[in-house]
Scaffold this motif. Structure first.
Motif, PDB file in Angstrom:
ATOM      1  N   PRO A   1     -35.863  61.027  57.344  1.00 24.04           N
ATOM      2  CA  PRO A   1     -37.199  61.603  57.151  1.00 24.04           C
ATOM      3  C   PRO A   1     -37.945  61.087  55.937  1.00 24.04           C
ATOM      4  O   PRO A   1     -39.150  61.185  55.865  1.00 24.04           O
ATOM      5  CB  PRO A   1     -36.904  63.102  57.013  1.00 24.04           C
ATOM      6  CG  PRO A   1     -35.486  63.180  56.551  1.00 24.04           C
ATOM      7  CD  PRO A   1     -34.785  62.015  57.191  1.00 24.04           C
ATOM      8  N   MET A   2     -37.210  60.524  54.944  1.00 25.62           N
ATOM      9  CA  MET A   2     -37.860  60.032  53.726  1.00 25.62           C
ATOM     10  C   MET A   2     -38.049  58.517  53.765  1.00 25.62           C
ATOM     11  O   MET A   2     -38.155  57.864  52.732  1.00 25.62           O
ATOM     12  CB  MET A   2     -37.017  60.414  52.501  1.00 25.62           C
ATOM     13  CG  MET A   2     -36.834  61.909  52.313  1.00 25.62           C
ATOM     14  SD  MET A   2     -38.391  62.718  51.929  1.00 25.62           S
ATOM     15  CE  MET A   2     -38.671  62.105  50.285  1.00 25.62           C
ATOM     16  N   LEU A   3     -38.082  57.947  54.978  1.00 20.21           N
ATOM     17  CA  LEU A   3     -38.158  56.487  55.118  1.00 20.21           C
ATOM     18  C   LEU A   3     -39.421  55.933  54.460  1.00 20.21           C
ATOM     19  O   LEU A   3     -39.378  54.922  53.772  1.00 20.21           O
ATOM     20  CB  LEU A   3     -38.118  56.109  56.596  1.00 20.21           C
ATOM     21  CG  LEU A   3     -38.342  54.605  56.911  1.00 20.21           C
ATOM     22  CD1 LEU A   3     -37.290  53.750  56.221  1.00 20.21           C
ATOM     23  CD2 LEU A   3     -38.312  54.374  58.420  1.00 20.21           C
ATOM     24  N   TYR A   4     -40.548  56.586  54.683  1.00 22.36           N
ATOM     25  CA  TYR A   4     -41.794  56.056  54.135  1.00 22.36           C
ATOM     26  C   TYR A   4     -41.727  55.972  52.608  1.00 22.36           C
ATOM     27  O   TYR A   4     -42.070  54.951  52.016  1.00 22.36           O
ATOM     28  CB  TYR A   4     -42.973  56.949  54.555  1.00 22.36           C
ATOM     29  CG  TYR A   4     -44.277  56.547  53.921  1.00 22.36           C
ATOM     30  CD1 TYR A   4     -44.793  57.258  52.830  1.00 22.36           C
ATOM     31  CD2 TYR A   4     -45.000  55.451  54.387  1.00 22.36           C
ATOM     32  CE1 TYR A   4     -45.977  56.885  52.222  1.00 22.36           C
ATOM     33  CE2 TYR A   4     -46.197  55.071  53.789  1.00 22.36           C
ATOM     34  CZ  TYR A   4     -46.675  55.801  52.708  1.00 22.36           C
ATOM     35  OH  TYR A   4     -47.841  55.430  52.108  1.00 22.36           O
ATOM     36  N   GLU A   5     -41.280  57.056  51.952  1.00 19.89           N
ATOM     37  CA  GLU A   5     -41.189  57.048  50.495  1.00 19.89           C
ATOM     38  C   GLU A   5     -40.213  55.972  50.028  1.00 19.89           C
ATOM     39  O   GLU A   5     -40.435  55.311  48.998  1.00 19.89           O
ATOM     40  CB  GLU A   5     -40.745  58.421  49.991  1.00 19.89           C
ATOM     41  CG  GLU A   5     -41.766  59.531  50.178  1.00 19.89           C
ATOM     42  CD  GLU A   5     -41.806  60.102  51.575  1.00 19.89           C
ATOM     43  OE1 GLU A   5     -42.613  60.997  51.810  1.00 19.89           O
ATOM     44  OE2 GLU A   5     -41.035  59.656  52.439  1.00 19.89           O
ATOM     45  N   HIS A   6     -39.119  55.791  50.807  1.00 15.75           N
ATOM     46  CA  HIS A   6     -38.122  54.787  50.437  1.00 15.75           C
ATOM     47  C   HIS A   6     -38.735  53.377  50.492  1.00 15.75           C
ATOM     48  O   HIS A   6     -38.496  52.549  49.605  1.00 15.75           O
ATOM     49  CB  HIS A   6     -36.929  54.894  51.394  1.00 15.75           C
ATOM     50  CG  HIS A   6     -35.630  54.395  50.811  1.00 15.75           C
ATOM     51  ND1 HIS A   6     -34.918  55.104  49.867  1.00 15.75           N
ATOM     52  CD2 HIS A   6     -34.937  53.254  51.023  1.00 15.75           C
ATOM     53  CE1 HIS A   6     -33.836  54.419  49.540  1.00 15.75           C
ATOM     54  NE2 HIS A   6     -33.826  53.297  50.225  1.00 15.75           N
TER      55      HIS A   6
ATOM     56  N   LEU B   1     -32.440  52.786  58.596  1.00 19.18           N
ATOM     57  CA  LEU B   1     -32.890  54.150  58.322  1.00 19.18           C
ATOM     58  C   LEU B   1     -33.874  54.627  59.375  1.00 19.18           C
ATOM     59  O   LEU B   1     -33.903  55.807  59.729  1.00 19.18           O
ATOM     60  CB  LEU B   1     -33.528  54.211  56.933  1.00 19.18           C
ATOM     61  CG  LEU B   1     -32.597  53.925  55.752  1.00 19.18           C
ATOM     62  CD1 LEU B   1     -33.314  54.142  54.436  1.00 19.18           C
ATOM     63  CD2 LEU B   1     -31.351  54.804  55.813  1.00 19.18           C
ATOM     64  N   GLN B   2     -34.684  53.700  59.901  1.00 18.96           N
ATOM     65  CA  GLN B   2     -35.615  54.093  60.970  1.00 18.96           C
ATOM     66  C   GLN B   2     -34.836  54.520  62.213  1.00 18.96           C
ATOM     67  O   GLN B   2     -35.161  55.523  62.847  1.00 18.96           O
ATOM     68  CB  GLN B   2     -36.555  52.939  61.284  1.00 18.96           C
ATOM     69  CG  GLN B   2     -37.617  53.303  62.328  1.00 18.96           C
ATOM     70  CD  GLN B   2     -38.581  52.160  62.576  1.00 18.96           C
ATOM     71  OE1 GLN B   2     -38.297  51.028  62.257  1.00 18.96           O
ATOM     72  NE2 GLN B   2     -39.721  52.462  63.152  1.00 18.96           N
ATOM     73  N   LYS B   3     -33.803  53.768  62.545  1.00 21.72           N
ATOM     74  CA  LYS B   3     -32.994  54.130  63.713  1.00 21.72           C
ATOM     75  C   LYS B   3     -32.231  55.428  63.487  1.00 21.72           C
ATOM     76  O   LYS B   3     -31.982  56.176  64.430  1.00 21.72           O
ATOM     77  CB  LYS B   3     -32.010  52.997  64.018  1.00 21.72           C
ATOM     78  CG  LYS B   3     -32.690  51.709  64.495  1.00 21.72           C
ATOM     79  CD  LYS B   3     -31.672  50.597  64.743  1.00 21.72           C
ATOM     80  CE  LYS B   3     -32.359  49.308  65.195  1.00 21.72           C
ATOM     81  NZ  LYS B   3     -31.383  48.206  65.395  1.00 21.72           N
TER      82      LYS B   3
ATOM     83  N   MET C   1     -28.273  56.964  47.928  1.00 21.15           N
ATOM     84  CA  MET C   1     -27.253  57.948  48.294  1.00 21.15           C
ATOM     85  C   MET C   1     -27.843  59.160  49.026  1.00 21.15           C
ATOM     86  O   MET C   1     -27.120  59.915  49.660  1.00 21.15           O
ATOM     87  CB  MET C   1     -26.485  58.402  47.052  1.00 21.15           C
ATOM     88  CG  MET C   1     -25.616  57.287  46.447  1.00 21.15           C
ATOM     89  SD  MET C   1     -24.635  57.802  45.013  1.00 21.15           S
ATOM     90  CE  MET C   1     -23.337  58.726  45.819  1.00 21.15           C
ATOM     91  N   LYS C   2     -29.197  59.324  48.955  1.00 20.95           N
ATOM     92  CA  LYS C   2     -29.835  60.423  49.675  1.00 20.95           C
ATOM     93  C   LYS C   2     -29.729  60.236  51.184  1.00 20.95           C
ATOM     94  O   LYS C   2     -29.756  61.196  51.935  1.00 20.95           O
ATOM     95  CB  LYS C   2     -31.300  60.532  49.265  1.00 20.95           C
ATOM     96  CG  LYS C   2     -31.506  60.976  47.823  1.00 20.95           C
ATOM     97  CD  LYS C   2     -32.984  61.021  47.496  1.00 20.95           C
ATOM     98  CE  LYS C   2     -33.217  61.403  46.041  1.00 20.95           C
ATOM     99  NZ  LYS C   2     -34.664  61.414  45.694  1.00 20.95           N
TER     100      LYS C   2
END
Length: 656
Positions: free
Chosen positions: A594-599, A588-590, A645-646
């Motif tokens: 945008p919601m990586l931190y919350e994930h 997801l970082q690559k 799925m987001k």
């Protein structure tokens, strides 16, 4: 005797008004903290956008150099024209179509690279055009996005003709370039510059810059600029609000426009000694303390070397507190003048009593009122042998509403809830706000079936009502009927248990205590659905493997497998979950999710809870069928369907 009463009244009134004044001061100081936290959140959102932009571009650049190409070519490369008299090159010939097509201008000095690493780097920079235009449109506060190469060229977006701005050797002396040079930035991290004047004519600004490497060789810097004008807007508040760097130099503020440009130090405004300035620097994030003639709030901005500082004169706080105390003083005077009038005193006492027993926000009775009448209701039910039921409901995920939209919207949701529920209960019923997002309905002469029907009506009404800002807000309900001579504490405990089961079994439902054993438990056995595939073969294989291990664990539990074997299997499943979370977060970082931190936070919170429940199971404090629903239902099934799925569109977009 009369004078004694007057003296006592005056003394008591004075003490009460002092308490009100002190309370008002505390409230206002807390208000400073709230303003500071709000400003931090505003800046953090912008910082996160800029970090996402630069980080995504750096990742792409580093990735580009790792690829092997048989032929290196780019349509934009053919539009680079060389000017022999000036020994420079540019893409000025694309000026007419640059905005429509999302092009930046590439300018440089010397000959145009035809092959080798410099040629490949130039093609990489031209490829960044596409991402520049996407990020620029998405994050409107960014002024410039550009790539400065050590090979004597710059790609600047949006398009600016070379006669207005072009590459010069001076760029290699600018802070946005020197900050990320290997000798200054050995860990290859993103860096913020200090304030400087934009040579492209956009005023004063700061830059977030990140290095691009070809393996271990530094190639250039990707930069995103934001102007002080934008930062000044973020500092707008009712108090003096400033953004300072690590040296306490003011970057931005809602004060004079020159502050932030002329290098004003924070100490020049606070008028405190160096020792006190050190104490200000040592404040805990979000802490408010008085220094000299000011209350000072200071909190660092995550992802930056900056901090938000708010200065409020103590005289302003005391003045506002005095104004807030005036109503209390006026009431004291009026009470003193009218205390001899017995009837007026009774009316005043009744009014004060109502303030105590009513919830100010929703207009409902509060917990204090419930405590004052519950024994009367229980005694009446026992005397006439009438049924009495209790409903407790709690808004689902209400913290998310406050965190996402703020407490004013949360208060609006609570008011809406009280209004809906109040319109569906009988006059004989008591609707109480227990506190926070929790409510209670006391239903005299009502058995559990009637209470269940009432609870279901309220649940359905809440489910169908869409709040204009917060959207759909649901609630979970627990219902129980009081047994003969049962204490309120006991029936409350049973209702609370039913409410807990409603939460655990999926929320937005009504659970009767007498049917708690028949409540459908969260899904334990998972049947894989191809609709849950993300398109990333490794992630999909990991998701499927997790469902297989979970089902195996479920079968072992049904077969009464020993606790030791179950613990071993659970540890194996949690190890797979940790490995999957780590791999998923890297992907997801690559992908620039945008919601990586919350994930990541969700992964950490679920894993912490699962490990704690495993420890409880190991100590025989909970049963296996309390642990399994959380792992299978919450961690694997719901997380895959609701959260994973987001990010599927981001993986699919990257694949394309």
């Amino acid at each position: 005797m009369k004078n004694t009463r007057r003296v006592i009244f005056i003394v008591v009134s004075f003490i009460a008004n002092v308490i009100v004044f002190v309370g008002a001061c505390i409230y206002l100081v807390k208000g400073i903290e709230s303003v500071g936290v709000e400003r931090i959140e505003v800046i953090k959102n912008e910082v996160d956008q800029m970090r996402s932009t630069v980080d995504g571009l750096v990742l792409y650049g580093d990735y580009y150099f790792l690829q092997e190409f048989d032929e290196l070519d780019n349509l934009l490369y053919k539009n680079i024209t060389y000017d022999e008299p000036s020994n420079t090159f540019s893409m000025d010939n694309l000026a007419a179509i640059a905005k429509k097509n999302g092009y930046g201008n590439l300018t440089g000095s010397g000959n145009i690279p035809q092959d080798g690493l410099s040629h490949k780097e130039m093609l990489m920079a031209l490829d960044l055009n596409h991402f520049f235009s996407i990020y620029y449109e998405r994050y409107t506060e960014i002024t410039w996005i550009y790539y400065v190469s050590k090979s004597n060229f710059i790609l600047l977006y949006p398009f600016t003709e070379s006669e207005n701005y072009h590459y010069s050797e001076a760029l290699h002396t600018m802070e946005f370039y020197t900050r990320v040079l290997p000798e200054n930035n050995p860990d290859h991290s993103m860096q913020w510059t200090s304030v400087y004047e934009d040579t492209a004519g956009q005023g004063y600004m700061v830059t977030l810059t990140g290095p691009i490497y070809n393996n271990d060789e530094f190639m250039g810097a990707v930069c995103a600029d934001i102007t002080l004008e934008v930062l000044d807007r973020m500092m707008e508040s009712k108090y003096n609000c400033m953004l300072v760097d690590e040296n306490n130099v003011i970057i931005s503020s809602n004060l004079s426009k020159s502050i932030g440009v002329d290098g004003t130090m924070l100490s020049e405004l606070t008028a405190v000694s160096e020792a006190e300035q050190e104490k200000i620097n040592g404040l805990e994030d979000g802490e408010v303390r008085s220094f000299g003639l000011n209350y000072v709030f200071r909190s660092s901005v995550p992802g930056t070397p900056w901090a938000v500082v708010i200065l409020v004169s103590i005289f302003r706080i005391y003045g506002i507190a005095a104004l807030m105390t005036l109503p209390a003083v006026s009431i004291s005077v009026l009470l003193f003048l009218s205390y001899r009038e017995v009837e007026n005193r009774k009316m005043t006492e009744e009014k004060l009593k109502r303030v105590v027993i009513m919830d100010e926000l929703t207009g409902l009775h509060n917990r204090y009122f419930l405590d004052s009448v519950i024994e009367i209701e229980l005694e009446r039910a026992d005397r006439y042998r009438e049924p009495l039921s209790l409903v407790i409901f709690d808004l689902d995920r209400f913290k998310r509403v406050n965190d996402t939209y703020g407490h004013p919207i949360g208060d609006s949701v609570l008011k809406q809830t009280a209004e809906l529920a109040g319109g569906l209960v009988r006059k004989a019923d008591l609707l109480i706000r227990l506190g926070g997002e929790e409510f209670l309905i006391l239903l005299p002469k009502t058995n559990i079936s009637g209470a269940y029907d009432t609870a279901e009506k309220v649940r359905k009404a809440l489910d169908e009502r869409i709040h204009p800002v917060a959207g759909r807000c649901t609630a979970s309900f627990g219902v129980a009927e009081r047994n003969v001579d049962e204490s309120f504490e006991c029936v409350y405990r049973r209702v609370d248990e039913a409410l807990y089961l409603a939460k655990e079994s999926g929320r937005n439902r009504v659970v009767r205590y007498d049917e708690r054993e028949y409540i459908p438990k969260p899904v334990l056995k998972i049947e894989w659905n191809d609709a849950w595939n993300s398109g990333n073969t490794i992630i999909d294989a990991q998701h499927y493997e997790l469902s297989v291990i979970s089902n195996r664990l479920f079968n072992m539990a049904l077969e009464n497998t020993s606790r030791e074997k179950l613990i071993t299997q659970i540890k194996d499943l949690l190890a797979h979950l940790k490995d999957h979370s780590t791999y998923e977060e890297n992907i997801l970082q690559k992908a620039g999710y945008p919601m990586l931190y919350e994930h990541k936070v969700q992964h950490e919170e679920m894993m912490t809870k699962a490990e704690r429940m495993l420890e409880q199971f190991s100590n025989n404090e909970i049963k296996i069928f309390k642990l399994l629903p959380f792992i299978a239902h919450n961690m694997i099934l719901l997380h895959t369907i609701e959260e994973d799925m987001k990010y599927f569109p981001y993986l699919n977009h990257r694949a394309k």
